[in-house]
Design a protein around this motif. Structure first.
Motif, PDB file in Angstrom:
ATOM      1  N   ALA A   1      10.650   2.433  -0.620  1.00  0.00           N
ATOM      2  CA  ALA A   1       9.908   2.137   1.011  1.00  0.00           C
ATOM      3  C   ALA A   1       9.727   3.306   0.483  1.00  0.00           C
ATOM      4  N   GLU A   2       9.232   4.214   0.874  1.00  0.00           N
ATOM      5  CA  GLU A   2       9.241   5.103   0.735  1.00  0.00           C
ATOM      6  C   GLU A   2       8.230   5.591  -0.154  1.00  0.00           C
TER       7      GLU A   2
ATOM      8  N   TRP B   1       5.753   3.447  -2.066  1.00  0.00           N
ATOM      9  CA  TRP B   1       5.246   2.450  -1.514  1.00  0.00           C
ATOM     10  C   TRP B   1       4.400   3.248  -0.779  1.00  0.00           C
ATOM     11  N   GLU B   2       5.734   3.515   0.873  1.00  0.00           N
ATOM     12  CA  GLU B   2       4.613   3.963   2.378  1.00  0.00           C
ATOM     13  C   GLU B   2       3.888   5.240   1.886  1.00  0.00           C
ATOM     14  N   ARG B   3       3.928   6.453   0.993  1.00  0.00           N
ATOM     15  CA  ARG B   3       3.546   7.242   0.717  1.00  0.00           C
ATOM     16  C   ARG B   3       1.868   6.824  -0.061  1.00  0.00           C
TER      17      ARG B   3
ATOM     18  N   GLU C   1      -0.216  -2.351   7.253  1.00  0.00           N
ATOM     19  CA  GLU C   1       1.112  -2.533   8.337  1.00  0.00           C
ATOM     20  C   GLU C   1       2.141  -3.033   8.060  1.00  0.00           C
TER      21      GLU C   1
ATOM     22  N   LYS D   1       3.452  -2.988   5.134  1.00  0.00           N
ATOM     23  CA  LYS D   1       4.869  -1.743   4.708  1.00  0.00           C
ATOM     24  C   LYS D   1       5.955  -2.136   5.691  1.00  0.00           C
ATOM     25  N   LYS D   2       5.655  -3.174   6.104  1.00  0.00           N
ATOM     26  CA  LYS D   2       6.963  -3.802   6.476  1.00  0.00           C
ATOM     27  C   LYS D   2       7.601  -5.211   5.579  1.00  0.00           C
TER      28      LYS D   2
ATOM     29  N   LYS E   1       4.268  -7.056  -0.242  1.00  0.00           N
ATOM     30  CA  LYS E   1       4.559  -5.674  -0.054  1.00  0.00           C
ATOM     31  C   LYS E   1       2.657  -5.539  -1.224  1.00  0.00           C
TER      32      LYS E   1
END
Lengths: 639, 362
Positions: free
Chosen positions: A25-26, A28-30, B288, B291-292, B299
């Motif tokens: 998740a991290e 991907w967030e980056r 967003e 992300k969620k 995703k």
């Protein structure tokens, strides 16, 4: 309800080999963070560009859009009309349909021309030739065809949608109902040329406008013109016109009311037909011009409807010079000048009263020369009145031989000779009144008294225009007032409000001893009653006049009589003179035989008397005086 | 009951996005209304929008994005490929079926996004191996290759957007650098050759892009008219159906490629800013969602959709305002067209579906 909101995908579920301590998740967030940055950059750039276009460059693009989407056209203002004093419209407008081609909207010249040639119908080749010729010379829309018929208009209008760039417009076109008769007086209008257009920039001229090129049309251009209107229409991408978005109505030009009497003008025109010459008639009470005709002339309508092939070249190269306004050209005045010599002689004390006489034996020796009288047998003893009546040259030679040229010039100038009359026509010539100073300047030699002798009979250097001579005789007619001649009495707007009114303007009063005036007038009466001007007599009307036959150039003897200018300057009235006229026939012959009858006819018309048949010119009148060799004539000096 | 609660929850969380979506629908209808007197486009567009909206609602509530199998997508992909081959043979951009014309490239994007997301998500790996990356490149390149002869611009842009997508999916760094170098070298060698092979109108677009004012009647006509329309809109715009460029038909392809110019002319900077803001917000919200989302498929899928919509926007509006060369790419929610409307609704419904299904996760 329990919502399992943030349950990250456990790191344990993925292979540890390529993720070191970081959850998916991290990671991907980056990545998503960089996408967000990219999003902001792209949207920011695009927004800035839109802002630049719509705010910073808005005026520029708005102008461009307007220039492209709005087609503006002039609506030509109808030109003011010209009316004579007796209410005849001599220059007017008539509504006609014009076929215009707008190059800006024209997409395919060939196909449009082809369509038009089928619609009109007209020969395609001719139409094309006309189009390309007009395209080269005009700088606005192209007038492809004027004066369309209703039928042609209908055929084009219904297909307008398929003819982008083609428009049919109703326009007020100049029309002169009396053609040639008023040509030199009114002048004419023609399409404005590039130089004129540049010079008049900012004065609401359109490249398609007609502009006054001569005569009153030119002189009163600013009044006659009016204010062009403007119409703005939407134009779509294919050049088709749509809604009207703006309109300024045209303001018609102002009307001129001229002092000319139509019947007199037409009479003068009739009298001069087939001749070369001019007739000017003035009112001795104001200087108002009653008639002004010069012949030959051109039909002014031709300048609008166009000349036929070769016609214009013919006119421009015509040796008879139809474009020349002879009423304002300078000629030797001949014997009509003798009145001024006589007055100068009286003033100088050379002529000692009414009974002072000279014996005319047909010639007058002076110095080395012998000056001849036109009457070879001689007139015998002549006094002032007889001298004027029979136009005795020897009498005036005698005065001339003793007269100071400067005094003669002074008297001449007092009568308005030697300068412009103030009529305002640009083609007007000032004429020439010679004096000592002039000779010195022109030839560098001193004055020779022999030249005064020649000038005393109106030959030699002296040059006057018919208008000037009529004006000079006006002074005799009204007892000394030298009025400025004028043609336009009033300028009125279309709704009738007065713009301005001309009032008679006396340039000065010529001081003439009443007794001298009496004698000169008596001489003029005698000339008409029994003398050289008999042909101008009108029953019931008093006519005062003086003939003149001006020798031009001594040419071959056989054709000599053709080369004389025939003059007759006179005035007429019941008790007080009401009309002054000068008649000049170029190369016409003797003044008494050729010019005087025309004046008589003119006066008959003025007093509405039935016209007399013109007698055939008989060679019994005054013949020109042979000038002794060595003395040049005025015309030669001028040329 | 359960579903109703979930909808309420979904709305509470994503109210702005729903509003933005609805505004885009409104803008699309309004913009086509602004095109002028020919109502045929307006009504056609209106019907397409209604159909799209129906599809959207159906997919949002009655569909689960996780339920699509890879086999089905391969099948769709194969069908699309066949169709493209047929079109390439006939050198046509559209397949015309009766009164409707079908533009396969619009649907190709949806299928590719789905296919790529599903394929990568199945591996459960955040980085692609070299083999996978090359395989996926081929998967992208095949339809693009068949699209190339009929629609060069679109083919290039589709390749670009999916390559970008692959980069975000974890394209191997070394392979990327290698490919980039290769691409640069190849383009230096091939560009002059390719330039000579370009059709006159394609070269003209480049000329027109470099100096639009120099060729106002030929190559620069479109871009010039577009700039005039946008620029003359000013701050407040000329008003609906009042713009000169639109009404007097100066704008070419106003219904499709230059729909943004129509909008900008009618409503000025305020209108264009509004559109940019709403569209931009929706893309931001899409990121967003990515992300969620609780699974990789969600995703990837939402990210892919965001990238597709971003490129679509970039090349259409960038072309209309003269930042990029003019291409014939329609703008979602401004342009008219059955295929683009349906595919846009399809993509947005998938995006919303990801957002909606997030709470159903077990």
């Amino acid at each position: 309800m329990k919502v399992n909101n943030f349950s990250p995908i456990k790191v344990s579920r993925i292979k540890r080999s390529w993720v070191e301590g970081v959850t998916l998740a991290e990671l991907w967030e980056r990545r998503l963070f960089w996408l967000k940055v990219l999003l902001f950059v792209f949207f920011g750039l695009i927004w800035l560009r839109v802002f630049y276009l719509q705010v910073v460059k808005h005026p520029y693009y708005a102008n461009k859009a307007k220039a492209r989407s709005i087609a503006g056209y002039m609506i030509k203002a109808p030109r003011g009309e010209i009316l004579t004093a007796d209410g005849v419209v001599v220059a007017t407008n008539r509504a006609i349909f014009q076929l215009y081609i707008d190059l800006e909207n024209l997409s395919d010249e060939e196909s449009i021309l082809k369509k038009l040639s089928l619609l009109l119908p007209e020969d395609y080749g001719k139409l094309k030739e006309h189009f390309y010729l007009a395209k080269r010379s005009s700088f606005g829309r192209i007038l492809l065809k004027r004066n369309l018929t209703w039928d042609q208009v209908a055929r084009i209008m219904v297909r307008q949608y398929y003819l982008p760039g083609v428009s049919v417009e109703v326009e007020a076109e100049r029309f002169y109902p009396y053609g040639e008769a008023y040509f030199h007086l009114l002048g004419y209008v023609a399409k404005i040329n590039r130089e004129e257009f540049e010079a008049l920039r900012g004065k609401n001229y359109s490249p398609e406008d007609l502009i006054g090129k001569k005569g009153l049309e030119r002189l009163y251009e600013s009044h006659l013109k009016g204010q062009n209107g403007r119409i703005e229409m939407e134009r779509d991408a294919k050049g088709r016109l749509g809604r009207v978005v703006g309109r300024v109505d045209p303001l018609a030009g102002e009307d001129l009311i001229i002092t000319v009497r139509h019947d007199l003008q037409m009479k003068a025109y009739e009298l001069l037909k087939e001749k070369r010459g001019a007739i000017v008639a003035l009112s001795p009470e104001s200087g108002a011009i009653l008639a002004l005709v010069s012949m030959p002339a051109v039909d002014p309508n031709k300048f609008i409807i166009g000349f036929e092939e070769g016609e214009w070249e013919k006119i421009a190269q015509d040796p008879r010079k139809p474009l020349l306004n002879r009423a304002l050209q300078a000629y030797p005045p001949g014997s009509t000048y003798k009145l001024i010599t006589a007055l100068a002689g009286l003033k100088a004390g050379i002529v000692k009263g009414l009974h002072w006489s000279v014996a005319c034996s047909g010639y007058y020796p002076f110095g080395n020369h012998v000056f001849r009288c036109w009457e070879k047998r001689g007139h015998g003893p002549v006094s002032l009145i007889k001298a004027i009546a029979v136009s005795c040259d020897v009498y005036f030679y005698t005065i001339g031989s003793r007269l100071d040229i400067d005094l003669l010039a002074e008297v001449s100038r007092a009568f308005g000779l030697g300068r412009l009359t103030g009529l305002g026509f640009p083609e007007e010539k000032p004429g020439l009144v010679p004096d000592k100073a002039w000779k010195k300047k022109r030839y560098g030699t001193n004055w020779n008294q022999g030249e005064t002798v020649v000038i005393s009979i109106g030959q030699g250097y002296i040059l006057t225009t018919p208008l000037q001579m009529a004006r000079a005789y006006m002074v005799l007619a009204n007892g000394g007032f030298l009025y400025k001649p004028y043609i336009v009495s009033e300028v009125r707007k279309k709704d009738g409000t007065l713009v301005f009114r001309n009032t008679p303007q006396a340039e000065g009063k010529v001081e003439i001893d009443p007794q001298y005036l009496e004698w000169l007038r008596a001489g003029l009466r005698e000339a008409v009653d029994v003398g050289t001007g008999k042909a101008s007599r009108v029953p019931g009307i008093l006519v005062w006049g003086k003939t003149g036959t001006a020798q031009v150039v001594a040419l071959h003897r056989k054709t000599r009589h053709l080369e004389h200018h025939a003059w007759f300057v006179s005035y007429a009235g019941n008790s007080t003179p009401q009309i002054v006229s000068a008649v000049l026939i170029e190369h016409g012959g003797g003044g008494g035989a050729v010019a005087a009858p025309l004046a008589g006819e003119l006066y008959r018309a003025f007093y509405k008397l039935p016209p007399q048949f013109l007698p055939k010119p008989v060679e019994d009148g005054e013949l020109p005086t042979d000038l002794p060799g060595g003395l040049t004539n005025g015309n030669q000096a001028e040329n | 009951m359960e579903t109703k609660l979930k909808i309420r929850h979904f709305l509470r969380e994503n109210l702005l996005a729903v509003l933005a979506f609805l505004s885009l629908v409104g803008i699309n209808i309004l913009n086509q209304l602004g095109m002028g007197e020919t109502n045929i486009y307006f009504w056609k567009n209106f019907i397409w929008n209604l159909l799209g909206l129906g599809l959207f609602l159906a997919i949002l509530f009655k569909f689960d994005y996780r339920r699509v199998s890879l086999e089905l997508l391969w099948l769709l992909y194969g069908g699309m490929l066949l169709l493209l081959i047929v079109l390439a043979l006939f050198k046509k951009r559209w397949l015309i079926i009766g009164p409707l014309s079908f533009q396969p490239s619009e649907f190709l994007k949806v299928i590719l996004v789905y296919l790529l997301s599903l394929f990568v998500a199945k591996n459960m790996e955040p980085k692609l191996s070299v083999r996978e990356a090359l395989f996926l490149l081929i998967v992208i390149s095949l339809p693009v290759g068949f699209l190339l002869p009929v629609d060069l611009d679109y083919a290039g842009i589709i390749f670009l957007m999916f390559f970008m997508f692959l980069l975000f999916l974890g394209f191997p760094r070394r392979l990327f650098i290698g490919l980039a170098l290769l691409g640069i070298i190849l383009s230096v060698i091939l560009l002059p050759l390719a330039w000579n092979k370009l059709k006159p109108h394609q070269k003209g677009r480049i000329y027109g892009y470099i100096d639009p004012e120099k060729y106002p009647k030929t190559w620069g006509y479109q871009i010039n008219q577009s700039l005039i329309a946008i620029g003359s809109g000013g701050l407040l715009g000329q008003g609906l159906q009042k713009g000169w460029s639109t009404r007097l038909n100066y704008l070419p392809a106003k219904n499709t490629d230059l729909a943004f110019a129509v909008w900008a002319e009618a409503f000025g900077l305020i209108g264009s800013t509004l559109f940019l803001f709403i569209y931009g917000y929706l893309l931001y919200w899409g990121i967003e969602i990515s992300k969620k989302a609780k699974d990789l498929l969600g995703k990837f899928l939402s990210l892919g959709i965001v990238i597709v919509l971003l490129f679509q926007f970039l090349f259409n509006i960038g072309g209309a305002i003269g930042l990029l060369p003019m291409t014939s790419i329609p703008q979602p929610f401004l342009s008219y067209g059955g295929s683009i409307t349906i595919s846009s609704y399809l993509m947005l419904s998938l995006l919303f579906n990801v957002a909606f299904r997030k709470d159903f996760f077990k």
